[in-house]
Design a protein around this motif. Structure first.
Motif, mmCIF file in Angstrom:
data_model
loop_
_atom_site.group_PDB
_atom_site.id
_atom_site.type_symbol
_atom_site.label_atom_id
_atom_site.label_comp_id
_atom_site.label_asym_id
_atom_site.label_seq_id
_atom_site.Cartn_x
_atom_site.Cartn_y
_atom_site.Cartn_z
ATOM 1 N N SER A 181 -4.729 26.182 -1.479
ATOM 2 C CA SER A 181 -5.243 26.357 -2.837
ATOM 3 C C SER A 181 -4.863 25.191 -3.732
ATOM 4 N N ALA A 182 -5.720 24.900 -4.690
ATOM 5 C CA ALA A 182 -5.411 23.914 -5.728
ATOM 6 C C ALA A 182 -4.685 24.621 -6.864
ATOM 7 N N ASP A 224 -3.249 18.804 -11.000
ATOM 8 C CA ASP A 224 -3.869 17.968 -12.031
ATOM 9 C C ASP A 224 -2.823 17.382 -12.977
ATOM 10 N N LEU A 225 -1.832 18.184 -13.332
ATOM 11 C CA LEU A 225 -0.823 17.730 -14.294
ATOM 12 C C LEU A 225 -0.001 16.562 -13.774
ATOM 13 N N PHE A 226 0.292 16.578 -12.487
ATOM 14 C CA PHE A 226 1.225 15.593 -11.938
ATOM 15 C C PHE A 226 0.587 14.730 -10.842
ATOM 16 N N ASP A 227 -0.707 14.472 -10.964
ATOM 17 C CA ASP A 227 -1.414 13.774 -9.890
ATOM 18 C C ASP A 227 -1.159 12.277 -9.877
ATOM 19 N N THR A 228 -0.705 11.715 -10.952
ATOM 20 C CA THR A 228 -0.429 10.280 -10.991
ATOM 21 C C THR A 228 1.000 10.047 -11.468
ATOM 22 N N PHE A 229 1.610 8.985 -10.945
ATOM 23 C CA PHE A 229 2.932 8.497 -11.343
ATOM 24 C C PHE A 229 4.087 9.256 -10.721
ATOM 25 N N TYR A 230 3.889 10.485 -10.239
ATOM 26 C CA TYR A 230 5.001 11.339 -9.831
ATOM 27 C C TYR A 230 5.200 11.366 -8.312
ATOM 28 N N PHE A 231 4.975 10.224 -7.670
ATOM 29 C CA PHE A 231 5.251 9.995 -6.256
ATOM 30 C C PHE A 231 4.217 10.617 -5.335
ATOM 31 N N LYS A 236 0.827 -1.198 0.000
ATOM 32 C CA LYS A 236 0.000 0.000 0.000
ATOM 33 C C LYS A 236 0.862 1.249 0.000
ATOM 34 N N THR A 237 0.241 2.377 -0.351
ATOM 35 C CA THR A 237 0.942 3.656 -0.246
ATOM 36 C C THR A 237 0.880 4.143 1.203
ATOM 37 N N PHE A 238 1.734 5.106 1.533
ATOM 38 C CA PHE A 238 1.951 5.447 2.936
ATOM 39 C C PHE A 238 0.690 5.921 3.652
ATOM 40 N N THR A 289 0.428 12.486 -4.744
ATOM 41 C CA THR A 289 -0.898 12.640 -5.324
ATOM 42 C C THR A 289 -1.689 13.701 -4.555
ATOM 43 N N VAL A 290 -2.773 14.160 -5.164
ATOM 44 C CA VAL A 290 -3.630 15.142 -4.490
ATOM 45 C C VAL A 290 -4.243 14.567 -3.217
ATOM 46 N N PRO A 291 -4.744 13.332 -3.217
ATOM 47 C CA PRO A 291 -5.245 12.779 -1.946
ATOM 48 C C PRO A 291 -4.175 12.733 -0.856
ATOM 49 N N GLN A 292 -2.933 12.508 -1.233
ATOM 50 C CA GLN A 292 -1.864 12.510 -0.239
ATOM 51 C C GLN A 292 -1.608 13.917 0.298
ATOM 52 N N LEU A 293 -1.681 14.919 -0.566
ATOM 53 C CA LEU A 293 -1.559 16.302 -0.095
ATOM 54 C C LEU A 293 -2.660 16.634 0.903
ATOM 55 N N ASP A 294 -3.884 16.209 0.586
ATOM 56 C CA ASP A 294 -5.000 16.452 1.506
ATOM 57 C C ASP A 294 -4.767 15.729 2.835
ATOM 58 N N TRP A 295 -4.234 14.517 2.774
ATOM 59 C CA TRP A 295 -3.956 13.727 3.975
ATOM 60 C C TRP A 295 -2.931 14.437 4.853
ATOM 61 N N TYR A 296 -1.890 14.942 4.218
ATOM 62 C CA TYR A 296 -0.879 15.713 4.958
ATOM 63 C C TYR A 296 -1.517 16.927 5.641
#
Length: 360
Positions: free
Chosen positions: A281-282, A287-294, A84-86, A296-303
């Motif tokens: 802010s978003a 959107d450009l780098f939300d997948t594959f680039y280590f 799983k992811t962190f 994700t937006v859900p992870q930013l929200d989690w932080y």
């Protein structure tokens, strides 16, 4: 924020403290699979550029920014690792995963001189830190096999009779204010110490959610205030850069603002690596780098939810947002370096800029 102590107590060794400190210097304990991944990644990193380009496949270019082959290949490997992811693991396992992944992808340790664990006095308790000297910057004899020595003695032992003491980089690790540690960012500290020829003080500030905002910022400011007044004890020159990646870039900028507002010595340089400065802010890059680039937006929200529980989107209480303009526009701020570039070439460019900037 609370002010830093005016008369800090002497620094002592990390080992032997009664209470564990989140963000402290616990070593990574890799398993068999972790070691296999590290061996494979290290072998891939040693391949010639032409082979790396072939293995990485078609270059990835988004918004005019091109991934270097080694980064593209590393991301591909990371996405193929099981598990799983962190943010799905819970705090303890997520923190361990980040530390282990940093160890897996850290490569062979960059040689440094003396390494010292210490505790820096903070307003709400001691702050763990680790000091890396570049090879040849301290008078102690280093081990010929590892080119380094380790110590938990007091900083006074690091005083060098050599007048050409190295400058200091005060480094704050990334990890969204929730993850990351001294262990996870040791490869970066070693790289900077070696290639920038500077001592690097890596700070293990308090993490959320155990310590939500503004705990990390208070620790960062306290660490800078202490380091600025103890350069002789640390065996470094009176030239200090503040640096950090992601959340650490936010802390580095917050330190610069606090230095200006509280009458502390101004940093000689800011080094902001992909700094996370706007937590509310978003941005188009989300959107450009939300997948594959280590990340994700859900992870930013989690932080953010861990750091700032109850934050209403559209507000931003972070100290790096309200009046960072003049500091962010300062030509000594390096977030313009390496734009459109990734990988080792950009890292070397940044290290060279730090070295040249701290020699002025």
């Amino acid at each position: 924020m609370t002010s830093t102590p005016s008369a800090p107590d002497p620094v002592g060794p990390v080992r032997g403290t009664a209470e564990p400190v989140v963000g402290a210097t616990d070593p990574v304990r890799p398993g068999v699979l972790d070691r296999a991944v590290r061996a494979g990644v290290t072998a891939l990193g040693a391949l010639p550029d032409a082979v790396l380009r072939r293995l990485a496949g078609t270059p990835t270019v988004i918004d005019g920014q091109r991934l270097e082959p080694e980064v593209q290949l590393a991301l591909s490997v990371l996405h193929r690792l099981p598990g799983k992811t962190f943010e799905e693991l819970g705090l303890a396992k997520g923190r361990r995963q980040i530390d282990v992944e940093a160890w897996q992808f850290g490569g062979r340790p960059t040689p440094v001189g003396r390494i010292q664990d210490m505790l820096i006095p903070g307003a709400d308790g001691p702050i763990p830190a680790r000091l890396y000297h570049p090879v040849g910057a301290t008078p102690e004899t280093v081990d010929s096999a590892t080119s380094e020595s380790r110590s938990t003695s007091s900083p006074e032992a690091l005083r060098s009779p050599d007048s050409a003491a190295p400058p200091l980089v005060l480094y704050f690790h990334g990890g969204g204010f929730v993850l990351g540690s001294i262990a996870s960012h040791e490869p970066i500290a070693r790289f900077l110490a070696h290639h920038a020829q500077a001592a690097v003080l890596l700070v293990g500030y308090r993490l959320a959610p155990e310590h939500p905002f503004p705990a990390a910022h208070e620790d960062a400011i306290a660490a800078y205030a202490w380091a600025a007044s103890h350069t002789e004890d640390l065996g470094v020159a009176n030239r200090i850069a503040v640096a950090g990646d992601s959340a650490g870039g936010n802390l580095a900028l917050a330190v610069s603002i606090a230095a200006r507002d509280r009458g502390l010595p101004a940093p000689s340089m800011q080094v902001l690596l992909s700094p996370w400065l706007d937590l509310a802010s978003a941005r188009p890059s989300h959107d450009l780098f939300d997948t594959f680039y280590f990340l994700t937006v859900p992870q930013l929200d989690w932080y953010r939810d861990h750091l700032l529980p109850g934050l209403v989107t559209g507000t931003d209480p972070t100290p790096a947002s309200d009046d960072a303009g003049p500091l962010a526009a300062d030509p000594r701020v390096s977030n313009v370096l390496g734009v459109g570039r990734t990988g080792r070439a950009a890292a070397l460019e940044i290290a060279r800029a730090v070295r040249e900037g701290l020699q002025r």
